[in-house]
Design an enzyme around this catalytic site. Sequence first.
Site, PDB file in Angstrom:
ATOM      1  N   CYS A   1       0.964  -1.246   0.083  1.00 26.13           N
ATOM      2  CA  CYS A   1      -0.032   0.156   0.006  1.00 26.13           C
ATOM      3  C   CYS A   1       0.721   1.336  -0.100  1.00 26.13           C
ATOM      4  O   CYS A   1       2.117   1.229   0.461  1.00 26.13           O
ATOM      5  CB  CYS A   1      -0.981   0.073   1.342  1.00 26.13           C
ATOM      6  SG  CYS A   1      -2.098  -1.366   1.356  1.00 26.13           S
TER       7      CYS A   1
ATOM      8  N   ARG B   1       3.991  -0.302  -4.751  1.00 25.66           N
ATOM      9  CA  ARG B   1       3.646  -0.754  -3.426  1.00 25.66           C
ATOM     10  C   ARG B   1       2.095  -1.313  -3.328  1.00 25.66           C
ATOM     11  O   ARG B   1       1.991  -2.064  -2.290  1.00 25.66           O
ATOM     12  CB  ARG B   1       3.786   0.458  -2.299  1.00 25.66           C
ATOM     13  CG  ARG B   1       5.192   0.808  -2.314  1.00 25.66           C
ATOM     14  CD  ARG B   1       5.164   2.071  -1.198  1.00 25.66           C
ATOM     15  NE  ARG B   1       5.080   1.595   0.089  1.00 25.66           N
ATOM     16  CZ  ARG B   1       5.850   1.231   1.095  1.00 25.66           C
ATOM     17  NH1 ARG B   1       7.091   1.374   0.779  1.00 25.66           N
ATOM     18  NH2 ARG B   1       5.647   1.036   2.124  1.00 25.66           N
TER      19      ARG B   1
ATOM     20  N   TRP C   1      -3.069  -2.650  -1.566  1.00 20.54           N
ATOM     21  CA  TRP C   1      -2.602  -3.991  -1.876  1.00 20.54           C
ATOM     22  C   TRP C   1      -3.543  -4.685  -1.042  1.00 20.54           C
ATOM     23  O   TRP C   1      -3.348  -4.491   0.454  1.00 20.54           O
ATOM     24  CB  TRP C   1      -1.320  -4.525  -1.625  1.00 20.54           C
ATOM     25  CG  TRP C   1      -0.723  -5.801  -1.774  1.00 20.54           C
ATOM     26  CD1 TRP C   1      -0.425  -6.293  -3.162  1.00 20.54           C
ATOM     27  CD2 TRP C   1      -0.946  -7.058  -0.844  1.00 20.54           C
ATOM     28  NE1 TRP C   1      -0.250  -7.588  -2.837  1.00 20.54           N
ATOM     29  CE2 TRP C   1      -0.541  -7.938  -1.743  1.00 20.54           C
ATOM     30  CE3 TRP C   1      -1.135  -6.861   0.501  1.00 20.54           C
ATOM     31  CZ2 TRP C   1      -0.266  -9.307  -1.381  1.00 20.54           C
ATOM     32  CZ3 TRP C   1      -1.002  -8.204   0.941  1.00 20.54           C
ATOM     33  CH2 TRP C   1      -0.817  -9.243   0.114  1.00 20.54           C
TER      34      TRP C   1
ATOM     35  N   ASN D   1      -2.009   1.770   6.083  1.00 24.63           N
ATOM     36  CA  ASN D   1      -1.206   0.709   5.571  1.00 24.63           C
ATOM     37  C   ASN D   1      -1.157  -0.361   6.972  1.00 24.63           C
ATOM     38  O   ASN D   1      -1.031   0.293   8.055  1.00 24.63           O
ATOM     39  CB  ASN D   1       0.166   1.012   5.214  1.00 24.63           C
ATOM     40  CG  ASN D   1       0.034   1.923   3.840  1.00 24.63           C
ATOM     41  OD1 ASN D   1      -0.687   1.876   3.251  1.00 24.63           O
ATOM     42  ND2 ASN D   1       1.371   2.573   3.615  1.00 24.63           N
ATOM     43  N   GLY D   2      -1.022  -1.409   6.649  1.00 24.97           N
ATOM     44  CA  GLY D   2      -0.902  -2.263   7.824  1.00 24.97           C
ATOM     45  C   GLY D   2      -2.422  -3.241   8.061  1.00 24.97           C
ATOM     46  O   GLY D   2      -3.259  -3.146   7.366  1.00 24.97           O
TER      47      GLY D   2
ATOM     48  N   LYS E   1      12.054 -15.309 -10.155  1.00 29.17           N
ATOM     49  CA  LYS E   1      11.689 -14.429 -11.195  1.00 29.17           C
ATOM     50  C   LYS E   1      10.792 -14.675 -12.235  1.00 29.17           C
ATOM     51  O   LYS E   1       9.989 -14.142 -12.603  1.00 29.17           O
ATOM     52  CB  LYS E   1      13.102 -13.878 -11.828  1.00 29.17           C
ATOM     53  CG  LYS E   1      14.224 -12.991 -11.133  1.00 29.17           C
ATOM     54  CD  LYS E   1      13.661 -11.728 -10.920  1.00 29.17           C
ATOM     55  CE  LYS E   1      12.930 -11.542  -9.398  1.00 29.17           C
ATOM     56  NZ  LYS E   1      13.671 -11.948  -8.197  1.00 29.17           N
TER      57      LYS E   1
ATOM     58  N   HIS F   1      16.207 -37.898  -6.458  1.00 27.42           N
ATOM     59  CA  HIS F   1      15.365 -37.867  -5.120  1.00 27.42           C
ATOM     60  C   HIS F   1      13.900 -37.410  -4.975  1.00 27.42           C
ATOM     61  O   HIS F   1      13.306 -37.190  -3.964  1.00 27.42           O
ATOM     62  CB  HIS F   1      16.070 -37.317  -3.760  1.00 27.42           C
ATOM     63  CG  HIS F   1      17.537 -37.867  -3.631  1.00 27.42           C
ATOM     64  ND1 HIS F   1      17.655 -39.132  -3.185  1.00 27.42           N
ATOM     65  CD2 HIS F   1      18.664 -37.176  -3.886  1.00 27.42           C
ATOM     66  CE1 HIS F   1      18.980 -39.370  -3.076  1.00 27.42           C
ATOM     67  NE2 HIS F   1      19.599 -38.095  -3.381  1.00 27.42           N
TER      68      HIS F   1
ATOM     69  N   LYS G   1       5.682  -4.574  -3.751  1.00 21.59           N
ATOM     70  CA  LYS G   1       7.393  -4.045  -3.645  1.00 21.59           C
ATOM     71  C   LYS G   1       7.680  -4.457  -2.044  1.00 21.59           C
ATOM     72  O   LYS G   1       8.857  -5.177  -1.768  1.00 21.59           O
ATOM     73  CB  LYS G   1       7.894  -2.994  -4.211  1.00 21.59           C
ATOM     74  CG  LYS G   1       9.385  -2.835  -4.001  1.00 21.59           C
ATOM     75  CD  LYS G   1       9.936  -3.831  -5.245  1.00 21.59           C
ATOM     76  CE  LYS G   1      11.423  -3.590  -5.313  1.00 21.59           C
ATOM     77  NZ  LYS G   1      11.937  -4.660  -6.000  1.00 21.59           N
TER      78      LYS G   1
END
Length: 607
Positions: A2, A27, A75, A101-102, A484, A503, A602
């Site tokens: 955010c 963000r 976000w 945010n949070g 990536k 394995h 990010k």
Amino acid sequence: MCGIVGYTGHRCACPILINGLKRLEYRGYDSAGVALINPCGEINIYKAKGKVAELECFMQNKPKEGCTGIAHTRWATHGEPNKVNAHPHYSSSERIALIHNGIIENYSPLREMLIQNGYEFKSTTDTEVLVQLIEFVRESEVCDLLTAIRVALGSVVGSYAIAIIERDNPGTIIAARKSSPLVVGVGDGEFFIASDASAIIEYTSSVTYLNDEEVAVMSLEDGLKVVNLLNQELIPAFIKLDLTLSQLEKSGYEHFMLKEIFEQPKTIFDCTRGRINVEGNNIALSGIIDNRERFLNARRIIIVACGTSWHSALIGEHILESLCRIPVEVEYASEFRYRNPVIYPDDIVIAISQSGETADTLAAVELAKSCGAFVYGICNAVGSSISRAAHSGSYIHVGPEIGVASTKAFTGQITVLIMMALALADPIRGDVVRELNKIPGKIEEILRTKDSICELANSLTDAKGFIYLGRGINYPVALEGALKLKEITYTHAEGYPAAEMKHGPIALVEEGVPVIVIATDSSVYDKVISNIQEIKARRGRVIAVVTRGDTQVVSLADSVIEVPPTIEYLNPLLSVIPLQLLAYHIAVNKGLDVDQPRNLAKSVTVE
């Protein structure tokens, strides 16, 4: 995660807020919104699902007057991404607007309490609970807004960075933080607030970073005041930002990620500049020089990190143990504190985070400090929470990284870890130091082969899954290459130690499956050749990253990417570059948003 931006001053706030949101869109980009106090003293809120461009389009014909405002790009945590759940959120009376945010962990009981007191909710967010709680305190306690915020935050469990405006105080923004970053900027008769300094660098370079449980009141009438939750006034410490606008622009590249891949010769040079000498007999890393005996006498080193930073930590483990003979353990920061780890006072905990704000890593830092361990931070963002919480540390100095999928920060972190190991080694490995000086030029050589890597990507774009293999110090490179590809192409990819194929994972190999093998010259080169033969026996398609001049792997592989020769410890700095480019070009071929991949942000500032 955010993005927060706010402004109060003599200019029209809206262009500043929108520009700041664009800077912060990396963000979070699920939804965006703006709240403005108009000249009539009313708060206008505009919100839209999607990216900031959608918000701009929605606001095109809306009134945008006002010199005080706050804005947010989201976000999603609580509640799906939509217009209703987007920030800012009004209080019931629409006197107060808030962005956040949070995560408010105890939002559910607080919500129930507020409902019992007659409050109604429009969204499913924890953020709306917070703004309603502040108004509830304001009205029930008959107090000013600052007091209401302090009291409300005293009831909150969780993390927050908030910015608040009130229609009765049109020239004031109040902001507060706990475990989520906030920076306050001061201009000529104006104030700025942001979750990242990149949002306000065009307007001011004089900033102060809020600490946990600090509240900043930015008032055009009374100036800046910072207090804690007990209302004790604090003296903010201002610093001058070392950021330029050119660092935040694409500079002619199609995407930030591509720009940042191509910046790596310069960023590694910047990372080493002033820290190593050409003769190869000295490493001037002040954080190590000042604490060398503490490192050499440590019981062990524990490295905590997440994502790409965790991969660089695995490379650091290999180099530190090999050169310094100090035992090293690498931990996922997100798991570290939840398993009741054994931490001794003579342990050293190294915390690695590009942003310096990664919530899980910051929590691990606090746990380590509470156990008496010495904490060393490796960060990119100057003034970040981890850099301030650590006892000492080193910056990687690669400049702001805007692309969500990390590239130059990864090689910067590896470079600092190599310099740390060299600074602690006795005697110093002059051959490694001298070769490190040559790495920027060798990366430039790899970047000149971009067209052939693009052609290879064209042949791999439709593949349904990838396997990445490496051994020794190149195993973490395989992990990073796979990450990536997953991050930006949404294609299933897994990284493994090459010897582990038999394995279990070898069951995935069938005709045509792309298997990317890091097979550069190393102490385990012959072993890697054996692993390639196992894949070829099952008709897998081998794409090998090899040292220039190789003949054995070239005769076995279906495709090869050459990198210049170097010392084994430095191989990851070269072998990762073509993997970054390969992922980038496959994503472009798929028509995907390279810089802002779905579901990712990010700076991960929530647990």
